[in-house]
Design a protein around this motif. Structure first.
Motif, PDB file in Angstrom:
ATOM      1  N   PRO B  34      30.057  41.163  36.085  1.00 55.24           N
ATOM      2  CA  PRO B  34      29.844  39.989  36.925  1.00 55.24           C
ATOM      3  C   PRO B  34      31.109  39.171  37.125  1.00 55.24           C
ATOM      4  O   PRO B  34      31.332  38.614  38.163  1.00 55.24           O
ATOM      5  N   GLU B 290      42.193  33.991  36.228  1.00 53.52           N
ATOM      6  CA  GLU B 290      41.733  35.230  36.839  1.00 53.52           C
ATOM      7  C   GLU B 290      42.622  36.416  36.456  1.00 53.52           C
ATOM      8  O   GLU B 290      42.188  37.561  36.500  1.00 53.52           O
ATOM      9  N   MET B 345      33.461  27.961  38.475  1.00 55.96           N
ATOM     10  CA  MET B 345      34.203  27.838  39.720  1.00 55.96           C
ATOM     11  C   MET B 345      35.594  27.273  39.486  1.00 55.96           C
ATOM     12  O   MET B 345      36.546  27.613  40.164  1.00 55.96           O
TER      13      MET B 345
ATOM     14  N   ARG C  72      31.298  36.125  43.345  1.00 53.67           N
ATOM     15  CA  ARG C  72      32.703  35.806  43.131  1.00 53.67           C
ATOM     16  C   ARG C  72      33.556  37.070  43.144  1.00 53.67           C
ATOM     17  O   ARG C  72      33.232  38.057  42.503  1.00 53.67           O
ATOM     18  N   PHE C  73      34.644  36.992  43.885  1.00 54.21           N
ATOM     19  CA  PHE C  73      35.615  38.078  43.963  1.00 54.21           C
ATOM     20  C   PHE C  73      34.985  39.411  44.358  1.00 54.21           C
ATOM     21  O   PHE C  73      35.440  40.464  43.921  1.00 54.21           O
ATOM     22  N   ASN C  86      36.812  32.984  45.240  1.00 50.40           N
ATOM     23  CA  ASN C  86      36.452  32.579  43.883  1.00 50.40           C
ATOM     24  C   ASN C  86      35.189  31.725  43.838  1.00 50.40           C
ATOM     25  O   ASN C  86      34.597  31.540  42.786  1.00 50.40           O
ATOM     26  N   PHE C  87      34.773  31.183  44.992  1.00 49.92           N
ATOM     27  CA  PHE C  87      33.506  30.461  45.035  1.00 49.92           C
ATOM     28  C   PHE C  87      32.369  31.370  45.489  1.00 49.92           C
ATOM     29  O   PHE C  87      31.258  30.912  45.676  1.00 49.92           O
TER      30      PHE C  87
END
Lengths: 320, 553, 301
Positions: B34, B290, B345, C72-73, C86-87
């Motif tokens: 995820p 990230e 986020m 996301r991504f 990313n959102f």
């Protein structure tokens, strides 16, 4: 001629005054002051007020501008509001970094672009020509920061050929930023060279030269290129000024310690003195580059030189 | 034919571009799942937050190891413009790290035990927390060869008074009213009033002892002269600092193993990642949340150490505004937000929604009250509170300045829309936001930012008294103000603790600020790096004992 | 483009002859352009841009700002053509929506610059003498401030918003328009029809805007088209440096600026908006080139 140069240099004085006024007052109008940029959790209200007094922020803007100009008249760019470092010293230590980058880009750009342009013009309509044309069109349309990111990801991260800039790996760290900033210039100069060569190649005097039996190489080098120079210089000159101004993007992407980043940091920190100082110095550079470009015209084109000279004579006559 | 050539030309040109583009594709695909991965540690349990991480392993260097002579350390865009603890511009974490390298303080704070340990002072005593006597070392030499004596402490106090307005150094020494140099190794400091937290001041990085002679000779470089483990070899403001080992360092208990350490400021996230990946740097304090999992996928080369920030990251309310000043509105917002999603986020998995407690207290600050319940995510309750409030669909503003907060504000905006609050994100840069929040007439409403709290409970005062330098919400509760005035003179620690516990409850009820998430900083180290002191408040990373074992696996 | 010229000339109904002449010139330009493959390609791309702009009108603000933790991504797929950021917001929708900003910036900054540049240039060119000196020197000063720095300062002062970005970009190109207009006015100033207008007692302002300007418009158009591309690049560069449109507005430069943090994890997030910027600028450059070729008699075959 010398008179012309002097006049152009004298023109710098009103430029400096006007630029300093514009930038200084704009920076003053920006929300937040240098004291806000320096806020910490320990700063008490009294300390804040003392700082406001120290930076004369409790006085009208004109007072601060007057102080600034007084210093400037003595050739002093002042010190950073934030750190107290000397603005001139900071500028002069960073300037070489920007110049190295700009000139390397300039050299790469011209060395690649002019031959490309000539070849494209001589083989107009062929595959080579079309490739050069399309590639230069694409090159002119790429945003440099995006190209820079792509180059970094490709050559630095995935292929691991080159360092990511930051100026600590000698000549190797210069390659990517220089290549990136030469790109627009390359595209521009190649296109200019091509279209001018095309024009010149059709000219009568070339036909005459060829008819006289001058070898093709010499025709190109001596006759054609000699006449195609001016627009090429224009293209290069414009690109150089654009680079000096746009260096902030390249320097940001490649962590290059040049004057562009210095300016951006000063603006972010609301450092009015530093920001005004950098912009003034960059403007002077900008004007000087334009002057050099104009002088280069005169150097390569006797017709323009004659114009300058005759203009001088006319003025003399009028004065007499 | 011509047409054909043109299309080939186009194809060739596009191929050239495509080649570059293609080379940018991810070489090693992100791990499936995820999200991009989990941090190695989460910041702890609701009842008791985890102990602060102390050191980057390997703890005890192997005596046979070969140490690198030079280590390159990356810090993110938090530039160092000046290495002068008395300059108001010296206000960020890397500047403080640099002070730890070059200056020594009278005492240091042990982050594991929250106790003070000797440094330049070997002993200290006080009876009334107003007059303090310090016994100093006699074997310490400054980088310029001067011997360290009690007079240097006195000089530092004076310098701070003369030059230190608005600076960290200035404020740490500001309580000192007078000093008495008894002999070369003894000094007595008298404060203008009782200060139970004075030792915290002395242990701060910017409270290092300065050398007056050097400062008078050179107003800029003179401040670089200290007694510390490293001296400044080269300093290019906002670019890098190269520290060179001080071979005559007095503190032989410390293992100062590396000859040169470069602290480098790299503004671009991608460049920071690339430098680490290419081995140009060995330690990075600014790798994006990230990118961290991609490094974690290479355990043979890299190690990621999680460090929880001490500062509560969250939403502040302007208590003077008619809408956000309404308690029901604040309750509605508090119930409407899904902190876990906002955290995700804001910083991918490197932040964690704070449903542990309802207190607004530094993660590792003393006297934390862990028994206050957090406000749960409950949209029905949120709607109820909103209906009871005087909010009528006006547009409200969420301001934010730095990237994680701007992202968090966007997520929050979306969540508030779900209960019918029409919010707008206003993006600022840091000085702009500071000016905006300080100005009572600017019309600020909600701001996503972080409260700055250090280890000392005294920092709470700056945040919640009217006119306090950190009181950006214009919070004014007379009960709280009075209690804070009382607690400042309480000498008994357990009494202070009880007081602060109660204070936290009162403030939590008023909700001037909601702690939304704890940010976890992933510190990326090449394998073989060790000896970094990791403090819980991020201001005091200690790089003095940093080492890098060449060929470590 | 040619419609505009036509409209202007129709306003100047007094000069039937000139109108006739103009029309034939427009025809010639259009004819020449249609033969120029580059220019046609540019026009087609711009047509597509306009189409995307129309499509973007059907995309709601909610659609491009809605947050989806599960996407996301997300890599490019049939569901998310360009992937998700990313959102968890769909990049394709955001990029399409971004055409609004790009067009607004391009047209807005050119309009801003030309209102000031062309007007001042007209006065400078028409009056000459002191007026010209003052205007030209002022323009030289603005031109000597490096554009990027000026833009940064302007945005810092005015705050981050679309209008302010347009102003920041527009200010930089005022001198270019001014020079171009002046040069072009100079070339028509002494022609007979201007003297004729003077002799029938028209006011100077009226002469400038009804007689002189329409006749010197052609080179200005070339400059406008060519500088549209540059404006878009400058605007996206400012956005990239954080001096642009605030979040969550999906301006292309701002998307790249946000995505550079994930350049390694999800390069698609910066690739697609970059390609869109490149192609749009390319279109304007091609069109500008074509226009120049069409208007430059020397290069006509």
């Amino acid at each position: 001629m010398i008179r012309y140069i002097l006049l152009r240099i004298l023109w710098l004085i009103p430029v400096i005054i006007a630029v300093s006024l514009i930038v200084f007052s704009l920076m003053e109008l920006a929300p937040g002051t240098v004291v806000d940029a320096m806020m910490t959790e320990e700063m008490t209200e009294e300390a804040r007020e003392e700082l406001i007094r120290r930076y004369n922020l409790d006085r009208p803007m004109l007072y601060r501008y007057g102080l600034y100009m007084l210093n400037l008249l003595q050739g002093d760019l002042g010190t950073y509001d934030t750190t107290g470092a000397d603005v001139w010293r900071e500028f002069i230590t960073r300037l070489p970094n920007t110049l190295i980058l700009s000139f390397t880009a300039l050299i790469i750009g011209t060395v690649v672009a002019i031959p490309l342009g000539i070849i494209a013009a001589r083989r107009a309509g062929t595959l080579v020509d079309n490739t050069v044309t399309v590639f230069s069109m694409i090159g002119m349309s790429m945003p440099l920061f995006w190209l820079g990111l792509l180059l970094l990801l490709a050559f630095s991260l995935h292929l691991r050929w080159l360092p990511s800039g930051t100026f600590d790996d000698g000549i190797r760290s210069l390659i990517l930023p220089a290549l990136c900033s030469s790109f627009t210039l390359m595209a521009n100069a190649a296109r200019q060279t091509r279209s001018n060569m095309l024009e010149v190649l059709k000219a009568d005097y070339l036909r005459t030269a060829r008819a006289k039996g001058v070898p093709e190489e010499a025709v190109i080098r001596r006759h054609a290129l000699g006449n195609a120079w001016i627009p090429i210089i224009t293209a290069i000159g414009t690109s150089l000024s654009v680079q000096l101004a746009g260096s902030v993007v390249i320097e940001q992407v490649f962590t290059w310690p040049g004057i562009g980043r210095m300016a951006a940091e000063a603006v972010r920190a609301r450092d009015v003195t530093a920001a005004t100082g950098v912009v003034i110095m960059t403007s002077i550079l900008y004007v000087l580059v334009q002057l050099i470009v104009d002088l280069l015209y005169a150097l390569v084109d006797p017709r323009i030189k004659a114009q300058y000279l005759s203009a001088g004579k006319k003025r003399k006559k009028r004065a007499a | 034919m011509r047409k054909f050539r043109r299309s080939i030309a186009l194809v060739i040109s596009l191929l050239m571009v495509a080649a570059i583009v293609a080379a940018c594709g991810p070489a090693n695909q992100a791990p499936a799942g995820p999200g991009p991965g989990q941090p190695a540690q989460t910041p702890g349990q609701p009842a008791a937050p985890a102990a602060p991480p102390a050191m980057v392993a390997p703890a005890a260097p192997d005596p046979t190891a070969i140490f690198a002579e030079h280590i390159d350390v990356i810090k993110d865009n938090n530039n160092v413009g000046v290495l002068n603890p008395l300059s108001p511009a010296a206000n960020n974490s890397p500047t403080n790290w640099s002070f730890i390298m070059i200056h020594d303080r009278l005492m240091e704070l042990d982050f594991d035990t929250l106790e003070f340990v000797p440094s330049l002072a070997t002993a200290w005593e006080t009876e009334d927390y107003q007059t303090f006597t310090f016994t100093l070392r006699d074997d310490v030499v400054f980088h310029n060869g001067d011997r360290f004596t009690a007079q240097d402490v006195a000089n530092t106090v004076e310098l701070a008074r003369e030059l230190g307005a608005g600076s960290q150094g200035g404020s740490f020494w500001a309580p000192v009213e007078s000093f008495n140099v008894i002999n070369d190794t003894t000094i007595e400091l008298t404060l203008s009033g009782v200060r139970v937290d004075f030792y915290f001041n002395l242990a701060m990085p910017a409270a290092g002892i300065l050398n007056r002679r050097a400062i008078e000779a050179d107003a800029e470089r003179g401040f670089w002269v200290g007694t510390g483990a490293y001296s400044v070899g080269e300093f290019v403001p906002n670019d890098f600092i190269r520290f060179v080992r001080n071979d005559d360092y007095w503190n032989t208990d410390k293992n100062i193993l590396t000859e040169q350490i470069t602290l480098r400021f790299v503004p671009e996230m991608s460049a920071r990642t690339i430098r680490m990946q290419r081995g140009e740097s060995q330690l990075s304090f600014g790798t994006s949340a990230e990118d961290l999992p991609l490094f974690q996928a290479e355990p043979e080369n890299f190690e990621v150490y999680p460090l929880t920030f001490n500062n509560p990251q969250g939403l502040s309310f302007n208590m003077n505004d008619p809408i956000t000043g309404d308690h029901n509105f604040r309750m509605a917002v508090a119930h409407a937000m899904d902190k876990d999603v906002i955290a995700l986020m804001a910083a991918s998995e490197w932040a964690i929604g704070d449903y542990f407690t309802g207190t607004i207290w530094g993660y590792n600050t003393e006297f934390r009250n862990n028994s206050i319940p957090a406000i749960p995510h409950d949209l029905d309750l949120a709607r109820e509170f909103l209906a009871a409030s005087n909010y009528n669909g006006e547009e409200v503003e969420i301001a934010a300045a730095i990237i994680t907060n701007i992202r968090a504000a966007q997520a929050l905006q979306h969540q508030l829309a779900a209960i019918g609050i029409n919010a707008r994100v206003a993006e600022f840069d840091s000085p702009g936001l500071n000016a905006y929040m300080i100005d009572p007439n600017s019309g600020s409403q909600m701001v996503f930012f972080n409260i700055v709290m250090n280890m000392s409970s005294a920092s709470f005062r700056n945040i919640f008294i009217p006119g306090g330098p950190q009181n950006r919400m214009f919070y004014n509760n007379p009960v709280v103000t009075e209690m804070l005035d009382e607690v400042a003179t309480m000498l008994d620690a357990s009494e202070r603790e009880a007081h602060f516990m109660r204070l936290q409850e009162i403030v939590a009820e008023d909700i001037p600020f909601i702690n939304v998430f704890w940010r976890i900083n992933g510190i990326l180290a090449a394998n073989g790096i060790g000896g970094v002191g990791l403090p819980p408040d991020n201001q005091q990373a200690d790089l003095r004992e940093l080492f890098y074992i060449i060929g470590y696996n | 483009m040619s419609d505009k010229v036509e409209a202007k000339t129709q306003d100047a109904k007094t000069l039937v002859k000139s109108k006739y002449k103009k029309r034939s010139q427009i025809y010639e330009i259009a004819h020449h352009m249609s033969k120029n493959k580059g220019a046609m390609a540019g026009l087609i791309i711009l047509g597509i841009m306009v189409l995307l702009f129309i499509i973007s009108l059907f995309i709601s603000w909610e659609q491009i700002t809605a947050i989806n933790p599960h996407a996301r991504f997300a890599p490019p797929s049939r569901q998310h053509w360009f992937g998700a950021d990313n959102f968890g917001r769909d990049l394709f929708l955001r990029v399409i929506f971004g055409t609004r900003y790009t067009l607004a910036i391009g047209i807005g900054s050119v309009a801003f610059a030309s209102i000031f540049g062309v007007t001042a240039g007209c006065f400078a060119g028409y009056y000459g003498g002191k007026v010209e000196d003052i205007i030209m020197r002022a323009s030289d000063v603005i031109a000597s401030i490096p554009g990027m720095l000026l833009g940064m300062v302007v945005v810092t002062v005015l705050g981050q918003s679309l209008q302010n970005l347009i102003i920041a970009v527009g200010v930089q190109s005022i001198p270019i328009y001014l020079r171009m207009t002046r040069a072009s006015i100079l070339s028509v100033r002494n022609q007979e029809f201007v003297e004729a207008a003077k002799s029938i007692g028209l006011s100077n302002t009226r002469i400038i805007f009804t007689q002189v300007l329409p006749n010197g418009l052609a080179p200005i158009f070339v400059t406008v088209t060519a500088s549209l591309g540059i404006s878009i690049i400058v605007a996206s560069s400012l956005s990239y440096l954080g001096f642009g449109v605030p979040v969550p507005h999906p301006e292309w430069g701002a998307i790249i600026s946000g995505a550079k943090e994930f350049a390694r994890l999800a390069p698609n997030l910066m690739l697609f908006p970059g390609i869109f910027i490149m192609v749009t600028v390319l279109a304007f450059n091609l069109l500008g080139d074509g226009l120049r070729d069409a208007l430059d008699p020397k290069l006509k075959k």
